[in-house]
Design an enzyme around this catalytic site. Structure first.
Site, short mmCIF file in Angstrom:
data_model
loop_
_atom_site.label_atom_id
_atom_site.label_comp_id
_atom_site.label_asym_id
_atom_site.label_seq_id
_atom_site.Cartn_x
_atom_site.Cartn_y
_atom_site.Cartn_z
N LYS A 147 62.26 69.10 8.84
CA LYS A 147 61.20 70.01 8.38
C LYS A 147 61.55 71.43 8.81
CE LYS A 147 57.22 66.82 8.82
NZ LYS A 147 56.84 66.77 7.41
N ARG A 168 55.58 55.75 5.47
CA ARG A 168 55.48 54.56 4.61
C ARG A 168 56.42 53.46 5.07
NH1 ARG A 168 56.75 58.24 -0.50
NH2 ARG A 168 55.73 59.68 0.93
#
Ligand code: BES
Ligand code: MN
Ligand code: ZN
Length: 498
Positions: free
Chosen positions: A274, A348
């Site tokens: 990020k 996920r």
């Protein structure tokens, strides 16, 4: 802050909190305060903007003729308009005033207050609940006391129904305990709260309440085949953990209900790193796991008559030398293979294995998972609703109803084979990103592939509600909100107890 429910009596020290309805209609306690102060309250009203609107306040310091240190007049709005949520907000607003007042104690007279459908004992209880939520602080890492630290320690609610009020409050006090635990976990910095530390806290805090807590480390998970969850953790020096919490409060045996949480103790993005600005706050990427842990605490503390399991996958997503690469293929616990195209879509992967494990071990009545899963849900719903995705309309309605009651609201978004197509992989059973639009939905479609045999399931994407950077809500005086504990506890009360 100590909270007590006591019989109405003359207030001889501290703040004396009294109410007025819309139109500045003083309730009996306010009339008494006015009289005792020789009409000071009505005189002050004349030169103020107070109209009795809900949440308004008018304060008189050291009024002559009154033993109390101050009179605080609170606007309640129109008769019968206060619901549970509104009372909690009001309790928080009053507490906010008292906490910063310089007083050490305060007494609220509520006997003439009317909630629409809310009984008097419940009015007292929800008012107290809101006040307690407002008293939360996270000060662990300040070494110096601020000089304007609160001196306020004791809140008394004056009501003739004190026994019933106390009883009604007990359940809410348990919920506040759970919310505070969830907030603490979210607020803790990631150098302290790594997966093993989170697991340890879950165990120490919950086992003394009668919750059975098991912790699976990397060796145990490897043996079982948690390839997706372990893949996320492999770039980190910290060991990944799975925590299984069981609360058996119902005498009936049968399938438990299940809550599953994403617990990414820090999300750097992994090799798909990020940018700096997007990494700030990623200590909160375990808020789903925190909400599950807090909910288990609330249920156990109030001895809820339900059998519930909480399962959280705890990892740190880091770009170490052993980190998974974009292009890697992982084999999940379900046996399905996943092409990892972006290591920042890690939640996920963690949930996939946690969901499989939950179903295979417990065959639950339903599963609700909570996860700070996507930035896309923040784009879509902002900060007022969590997104809900589900294969079961009844479960959605129940979550919506619990959300309306508690103020932790959810908004349904679609699942559809069309979106499922977007996660087809060229070489594996699926890829971990949709690549393009509708990112919150493709993430949910990914999770759905791990739901077996139509287990009723709802996924809550809480990325927009798990922490707050802007304006604070009255009942949430901290960065970590503890979102989810209240509404899941309410879901249990409304449908799964007794
Ligand atoms: N933890 C983030 C989601 C997130 C973003 C939560 C902002 C709270 C605030 C998640 O792991 C993530 O990085 N998701 C990616 C997915 C993308 C790579 C497909 C995202 O939303 O950008
Ligand atoms: Mn991520
Ligand atoms: Zn994440």
């Amino acid at each position: 802050m100590q909270i007590s429910f006591v019989a109405p009596a003359k207030v001889t020290s501290g703040a004396w909190v009294v109410g007025a309805l819309a139109g500045s209609a003083l309730l009996p306690a306010a009339v008494a305060a006015d009289k005792a102060s020789g009409g000071a309250l009505t005189r002050a009203l004349k030169s103020s903007r107070f109209t009795g609107k809900n949440g308004q306040m008018l304060e008189l310091a050291a009024p002559a003729g009154v033993a109390a240190s101050r009179i605080l007049l609170v606007g309640l709005g129109k008769v019968g308009e206060l619901d549970e949520k509104g009372l909690e907000t009001l309790g928080a607003q009053i507490a906010g005033r008292l906490l910063t007042s310089g007083d050490t104690m305060g007494s609220i007279e509520i006997d003439a207050w009317k909630g629409g459908q809310v009984k008097r004992a419940e009015i007292a209880a929800h008012l107290a609940f809101g006040a307690r939520l407002k008293s939360y602080r996270f000060d662990l890492y300040r070494t110096k006391k601020e000089d304007d630290d609160s001196k306020f320690t004791s809140l008394r609610i004056l009501t003739a129904d004190m026994a019933a009020a106390k009883k009604a409050y007990a359940g809410l006090d348990a919920v506040a305990d759970g919310i505070f635990l969830a907030r603490d976990l979210v607020n803790e910095p990631p150098n302290i709260l790594h997966p093993a530390e989170f697991a340890r806290r879950a165990r120490t805090r919950l086992s003394k309440l009668g919750v059975k807590v098991e912790i699976l480390g990397e060796a145990a998970m490897k043996k079982l085949g948690f390839g997706a969850l372990l893949g996320v953790g492999q770039g980190s020096a910290r060991e990944s953990q799975l925590v299984v919490m069981q609360w058996n409060g119902s005498k009936k045996s049968g399938k438990p209900i299940a809550f599953v949480g994403k617990g990414v103790c820090f999300d750097s993005g992994g090799l798909s790193l990020k940018p700096g600005s997007g990494m700030m706050g990623m200590k909160g990427d375990m808020a789903g796991a925190a909400a599950v842990t807090g909910t288990m605490m609330a249920l156990a503390t109030r001895k809820a008559k339900v059998n519930a399991v909480g399962i959280i996958g705890l990892v740190e997503n880091m770009p170490g030398g052993d980190a998974i690469r974009p292009d890697d293929v992982l084999k999940s616990l379900s046996g399905q293979t996943i092409e990892v195209l972006n290591t920042d879509a890690e939640g996920r992967l963690v949930l996939a294995d946690a969901l499989t494990y939950t179903q295979r071990r417990f065959a639950p009545k339903f599963i609700v998972d909570l996860a700070t899963l996507t930035g896309a849900i923040v784009q879509t719903l902002g900060f007022e609703h969590a997104g809900v995705f589900s294969n079961n309309d009844q479960l959605v309605q129940r979550l919506q109803s619990a959300g309306r009651y508690t103020g932790e609201r959810v908004w349904q978004l679609p699942l559809d084979p069309f979106y499922d197509k977007m996660i087809r992989s060229k070489i594996a059973d699926m890829k971990n990103i949709g690549g393009g639009n509708s990112g919150a939905i493709t993430a949910a479609q990914f999770l759905k592939r791990f739901i077996e045999k139509d287990t009723p399931w709802a996924h809550l994407d809480i990325a927009g509600v798990a922490w707050q950077d802007g304006e604070q809500k009255p009942t949430i005086p901290s960065w970590g909100t503890g979102w989810g504990v209240r509404m899941l506890n309410r879901l249990v009360i409304e449908h799964y107890e007794g």
